[in-house]
Structures are given as C-alpha cells and as structure tokens.
Design a protein around this motif. Structure first.
Motif, short mmCIF file in Angstrom:
data_model
loop_
_atom_site.label_atom_id
_atom_site.label_comp_id
_atom_site.label_asym_id
_atom_site.label_seq_id
_atom_site.Cartn_x
_atom_site.Cartn_y
_atom_site.Cartn_z
N ALA A 123 0.83 -1.11 -0.06
CA ALA A 123 -0.03 0.09 0.04
C ALA A 123 1.02 1.18 0.15
CB ALA A 123 -0.83 0.06 1.19
N ASP A 125 4.06 2.41 -1.59
CA ASP A 125 4.98 2.10 -2.69
C ASP A 125 5.69 2.98 -3.49
OD1 ASP A 125 6.39 1.02 -4.93
OD2 ASP A 125 4.70 -0.57 -5.32
N ASP A 179 9.49 7.85 -6.22
CA ASP A 179 9.13 9.33 -5.45
C ASP A 179 9.14 9.14 -4.09
OD1 ASP A 179 7.90 11.63 -4.55
OD2 ASP A 179 5.97 11.12 -5.22
N LYS A 185 10.70 13.04 4.57
CA LYS A 185 10.51 14.14 5.88
C LYS A 185 10.83 13.49 7.10
CE LYS A 185 6.98 16.42 3.18
NZ LYS A 185 6.61 15.44 2.20
N SER A 254 -0.37 11.84 7.74
CA SER A 254 -0.76 12.10 6.27
C SER A 254 -2.17 12.52 6.43
CB SER A 254 -0.44 10.65 5.41
OG SER A 254 0.90 10.62 5.54
N HIS A 270 -3.63 13.67 -2.95
CA HIS A 270 -2.36 13.08 -3.40
C HIS A 270 -2.00 11.79 -2.85
CE1 HIS A 270 0.17 14.55 0.39
NE2 HIS A 270 -1.13 14.37 0.74
N LEU A 272 -2.26 8.11 -3.18
CA LEU A 272 -2.77 7.51 -4.22
C LEU A 272 -2.63 5.96 -3.98
CD1 LEU A 272 -0.92 9.12 -7.17
CD2 LEU A 272 -3.31 9.53 -6.18
N THR A 299 1.02 6.94 5.22
CA THR A 299 0.59 6.92 3.76
C THR A 299 -0.05 5.47 3.43
OG1 THR A 299 2.35 8.33 3.18
CG2 THR A 299 1.20 7.59 1.42
P1 ADP Z 1 3.17 14.77 2.58
O1 ADP Z 1 3.80 14.89 1.31
O2 ADP Z 1 1.94 15.78 2.85
O3 ADP Z 1 3.96 14.54 3.75
P2 ADP Z 1 2.36 12.00 2.60
O4 ADP Z 1 3.48 11.71 3.54
O5 ADP Z 1 1.32 11.18 2.83
O6 ADP Z 1 2.24 13.42 2.52
O7 ADP Z 1 3.21 11.35 1.22
C1 ADP Z 1 2.33 11.73 -0.04
C2 ADP Z 1 3.43 11.69 -1.25
O8 ADP Z 1 3.94 10.61 -1.32
C3 ADP Z 1 2.60 12.26 -2.39
O9 ADP Z 1 2.53 13.39 -2.67
C4 ADP Z 1 3.35 11.44 -3.49
O10 ADP Z 1 4.32 12.03 -3.75
C5 ADP Z 1 3.75 10.00 -2.66
N1 ADP Z 1 2.64 9.08 -2.56
C6 ADP Z 1 1.34 9.01 -2.84
N2 ADP Z 1 0.81 8.00 -2.93
C7 ADP Z 1 1.66 6.91 -2.22
C8 ADP Z 1 1.89 5.53 -2.10
N3 ADP Z 1 0.82 4.79 -1.91
N4 ADP Z 1 3.14 4.96 -1.52
C9 ADP Z 1 4.14 5.77 -1.61
N5 ADP Z 1 4.44 7.11 -2.00
C10 ADP Z 1 3.00 7.62 -2.11
#
Ligand code: ADP
Ligand code: MG
Length: 343
Positions: A123, A125, A179, A185, A254, A270, A272, A299
């Motif tokens: 979930a 990835d 990504d 962070k 998140s 965002h 996904l 996430t």
């Molecule tokens: P934020 O960036 O606000 O800290 P998150 O920690 O929830 O938010 O991370 C979301 C970011 O991670 C998205 O902007 C995208 O770059 C990436 N992302 C989105 N869905 C997934 C997922 N299922 N698994 C890994 N990375 C994801």
C-alpha cells in the motif's frame, strides 16, 4: 477502540506554528531557569520546517539550528523527485538501463521504504512515481484512465534492486520512477535530531511538514504535546482534533487535505492507491507514533483504510490515530491514555 470526536478541552493552551499537519504545543513557560527557547521556521525539503530547541547559549543554539537546516537542504537536494540533479532523478533516468551509485542517505531512505512496502502489502510503494507525475494538483489535472493503467505497469517495489556493498540502486523496468515524497521528511527529522544532539542540544522538537519529533526532556518536566490538525476540507483546517502526549517518540501524519482539488464535484488528493493509481477515500487522516519517525506508514495505512490499517498496526506493534471518512476516530491500545480528543 472507536470514539466520536466530541470533546472540547486544552484549546487555550494551544499555540499554533507553521503550516504543518501537526501543530506544536508549548504549555509551559518559554524561559525555564537558564535554558531559553530558540525557534526558527524555514522552507526546506519542499515543506515548512520548524526547529525549536532549549539552550543556555544563544551562540550554540544558532549554530546548531544553522547546521541542521544545512543538513536538511543537503538531504532535500539528494532526494527530490522534481529536480533534475537529485540522486533520485538519476536513479529514475537510468531505470531499466543500469544501477546508479548513490549516497548512504539515499540508499537508507529507499531501504526504509522497502520495509514499509512489505509491511503494508504494497500500500506504500515509492515506485508510484510514474503515476504521481500524471496528476497535477495545482492545475487540477485528472489523468485519463488509460494512461493511468499504462503507468501502473511500472509500479512495483519488488522491482527496486539495492546493492548495499556497491551502494547502488537499480530500477528493473524502463520508465520506472521512484518518488520518496512520502518518506523523506521522516528520515530528515531523524537526522535533524541526531545533528542537534551532536551539536550539544539536549532538548527540543522538530517539525518537518507533518513529521514531528521531540527529543530530551522539556525543562518544565511536562510531556511534549503535539496537536493533529483537523482534516476537514472546509473551515476548520486551522484547528486540531486531537492532542498526543509524546515522551521521546516521533509522530508522522498523512492527510488527504494536504494537497487536493475538487473537479466536477469530485475530490482528488495526493495519497494514491498503488493498485489503482487513484486517491483513496476511506481515511481522512492517519498519524503513527514510534521511536524513529515512522514516515511512510501513515501513507500506507491511509491506503489500507481504517480496519485493515488497525490490523496492520497491531500486528506490527505500532501505535496510531486514524480518522476515517465519517469522522470516526480509531486509537490503538498502546496510546489510548496519551491522546486527548478535541472538538
Ligand atoms: P506529505 O507529502 O504531505 O507528507 P504523505 O507523507 O502522505 O504526504 O506523502 C504523500 C506523497 O507521497 C505524495 O505527494 C506522493 O508524492 C507520494 N505518494 C502518494 N501515494 C503514495 C503511496 N501509496 N506510496 C508511496 N508514496 C506515495
Ligand atoms: Mg509521509
């Protein structure tokens, strides 16, 4: 445990800082004995970072804060998905072609991400990059279904090959993109704390976007209290729905409200689902609490939804607070007595 949010307390003690998901709380005085509080907020790692520390020396505090921001900027430059010259972009450019030699930091973050993928059934990835690039949350672009389907073939964390001895990363399929936006962070927050401690700072709290990590004991002896932002999409974004009393643990949050748009009456955000390429709506906010910043897990749990998410947290021995789409709040047993809900 399942509770409706209907309590109203502690609000007057709350001091809101930055635009982070979590807002820092300082109930005590800002000058305890010889120790003074130093706080600075800057943009780094493509988010808002606030460093708050206690120190008996202005000089020492300023040097520690500057060194830490320098380190965060360095990490940002290695890990950023959107800049051409990051190590991540180099890995992505050579996907399906050849392994790329990278720094220990990049290797470690990717290593952490693979553990989280395994623990969340994929979930979370980071190979979701090619799909992430299709969405544009500023221009409100919803990609067409066929393009999403096509890019989904490139999403699978099992196709990341790490060679720790050679310090290389290889993405097996051409066009694959990692990504690290969902995990970098937290890694940075952990590094920042190490660095502050290495600079002789014994207590403080750092917020890197939605990652909040305290360390040491607050001079007034009180626990570190951190607020979780209310995820409602209209009106209440500047309020908090829960306060967590942390000792020396970090909290990662998140929420779909961090980056979103509404088009033709539909909400897109965002976070996904790596299986479909579309946002998931079962949760509104997920916070996880652990010794090391558990970034990535919120996430992944967000994508799994509240029921499966709670099961996975219990199995992994992790603590968390989840708000589902109806506003129901779920809290794991381990932190029940450390969470205050706020209306
Ligand atoms: P934020 O960036 O606000 O800290 P998150 O920690 O929830 O938010 O991370 C979301 C970011 O991670 C998205 O902007 C995208 O770059 C990436 N992302 C989105 N869905 C997934 C997922 N299922 N698994 C890994 N990375 C994801
Ligand atoms: Mg994250």
């Amino acid at each position: 445990m399942k509770i409706r949010v209907n309590m109203n307390k502690h609000l007057r003690q709350v001091c809101l800082t930055g635009i982070a998901v979590l807002l820092l709380l300082f109930a005590g005085s800002c000058d305890t004995g010889k120790l003074k509080i130093y706080r600075e907020t800057r943009a780094s790692l493509y988010t808002v970072v606030t460093i708050t520390i206690y120190s008996d020396s202005k000089h020492k505090a300023e040097a520690a804060i500057n060194n830490t921001f320098k380190e965060l900027d360095r990490l940002g430059a290695l890990l950023n998905f959107y800049s051409e010259d990051s190590e991540v972009s180099m890995i992505n450019r050579y996907s399906g072609i050849k392994p790329v030699k990278v720094s220990k930091d990049t290797l470690d973050v990717i290593g952490r991400s693979l553990d989280i993928s395994k623990n969340t059934d994929g979930a979370f990835d980071v190979t979701i990059g090619a799909v992430v690039k299709l969405w544009d949350f500023e221009k409100h672009v919803v990609p067409d279904e066929k393009t999403i389907k096509d890019k989904l073939k490139l999403v699978n964390y099992r196709n990341i090959l790490i060679d720790r001895i050679k310090s290389t990363v290889f993405l097996k399929k051409k066009g694959m993109q990692i990504d690290l936006g969902g995990i970098e962070k937290g890694y940075a927050a952990d590094r920042a704390v190490e660095l502050l401690q290495g600079n002789g700072i014994t207590a403080g709290i750092i917020a890197v976007g939605g990652e909040v990590k305290p360390f040491g004991t607050k001079p007034d002896g009180q626990p570190w209290r951190v607020g979780i932002r209310n995820p409602h999409f209209t009106g209440k974004e500047d309020e908090i729905y829960a306060i967590v009393n942390l000792n020396d643990k970090a909290i990662s949050t998140s929420g779909g409200y961090e980056k979103f748009f509404v088009k033709d009456g539909k909400l897109y955000h965002h976070i996904l689902n790596p299986a479909t390429g579309y946002p998931v709506h079962e949760c509104q906010s997920v916070s996880i609490i652990a010794k090391n910043a558990p970034d990535g897990y919120p996430t992944g749990i967000f994508v799994l939804g509240p029921q499966k998410g709670m099961e996975v947290l219990t199995k992994l021995g992790l603590d968390g607070v989840i708000m589902d789409k109806q506003g129901e709040v779920y809290i794991t047993k381990g932190i029940k007595d450390k969470v205050d809900l706020v209306k």
